[in-house]
Design an enzyme around this catalytic site. Structure first.
Site: not given
Ligand code: 0GY
Length: 306
Positions: A39, A257
């Site tokens: 991820h 992440d």
């Molecule tokens: C992640 C989490 C975030 C953002 C997104 O799709 C996204 O913009 O996933 C978050 O802000 O929690 O999965 O990195």
């Protein structure tokens, strides 16, 4: 690691968010060869891959080369690049990164119902193996469940999976929808539990039961930095990660992440995040499943010997 690009943007100011760590430590954990960071994201570069007009935040550019440098620095071998909301349904930055990875990256896309079968074929050829449905209100304007169900039905035959991102408080509402989806469902970020409530809370126990009762559900043991109240080294989140890895060793994934969009409280040191793995997956057997066997089954099944 290169320094993050300058902070710029519109909508919610990128200046409100922290830039990714410019010099992450080398983890103490000697990550097994072949490990997958399942991820992570690429953002832009926005001059080449503009952000979506409907986005709720504007991240700092986070280029594929920087991601691959981080991968090597941390001792990982492969990446799964997840399409984030700031790029909307335009998956081109992610596809470009996969194309430049030399086979070491695959992806999870965001698509709408308008997508054609030929376009899905092209995404598959480009390395996509799943789509993401995002239910976080701060990230998406609306999450049309009926359209998601129709999209999911079209993907089942492709051997793709669905990634779902929601907060645990929404789980009871979402349960019928989630149970209606065909194929493998991967829940992002431990289901985003309320960590102060503890692992014995009805909400987290209900989430564990969903996983126990339905073998098609997987979960990412990711994002202690998003879930913590205590801050690094994330002692308060460790019991959640341990419970998931111990309970569902063949259905858990792990990822950095990177570049950690929307982080305001602190920016994690990615090396320290990797060391969290030792605490949530304390044996070599669990580490191998979490980092290699499970992600390989989902993203590179053709390389897995039955
Ligand atoms: C992640 C989490 C975030 C953002 C997104 O799709 C996204 O913009 O996933 C978050 O802000 O929690 O999965 O990195």
């Amino acid at each position: 690691m290169t320094q993050p690009a300058k902070v710029s943007g519109e909508g919610i100011s990128a200046a409100a968010y922290l830039p990714y760590h410019s010099a992450p430590s080398v983890p103490s954990f000697d990550v097994p060869k072949g490990a997958v960071d399942a991820h992570c994201h690429v953002f832009g570069p926005s001059a080449r891959f503009p952000f979506a007009p409907e986005r709720k935040y504007t991240p700092i550019d986070a280029a594929a080369e920087t991601l691959f440098t981080l991968r090597d620095h941390l001792g990982f071998s492969r990446n799964v690049i997840v399409q984030a909301t700031c790029h909307g349904r335009d998956n081109s930055a992610m596809l470009d990164a996969i194309a430049r990875s030399g086979g070491a990256a695959r992806g999870v896309a965001v698509v709408g119902e308008e997508i054609t079968e030929a376009e899905l074929d092209a995404l598959h050829a480009g390395g996509v193996r799943g789509v993401r449905f995002n239910f976080l209100k701060r990230l998406v304007g609306n999450a049309p469940k009926d359209a998601y169900q129709r999209i999911a039905a079209r993907l089942a035959d492709r051997g793709w999976h669905i990634v779902v991102y929601f907060e645990m408080a929404e789980l009871d509402d979402l349960r019928p929808f989630l149970l209606s989806l065909p194929g493998t469902i991967v829940v992002d970020h431990m289901g985003r539990p309320e960590v102060p409530e503890g692992i014995d809370s009805p909400a987290f126990q209900g989430f564990l039961r969903l996983l126990e009762d339905n073998e098609q559900f997987w979960v990412k043991a990711t994002c202690p930095e998003r879930l913590t109240q205590a801050g690094p080294p994330y002692d308060d989140v460790i019991p959640f990660g341990r419970a998931l890895v111990a309970g569902f060793p063949d259905r858990v994934l792990w990822g950095t992440d990177w570049p950690h969009p929307n982080m305001r409280s602190h920016m994690p040191d990615d090396g320290a995040l990797v060391d969290v793995i030792l605490r949530i997956a304390p044996t070599e057997v669990l580490q191998r499943k979490l980092l290699i066997d499970n992600p390989m089954r989902l993203y590179w099944p053709e390389e897995v010997t039955p």
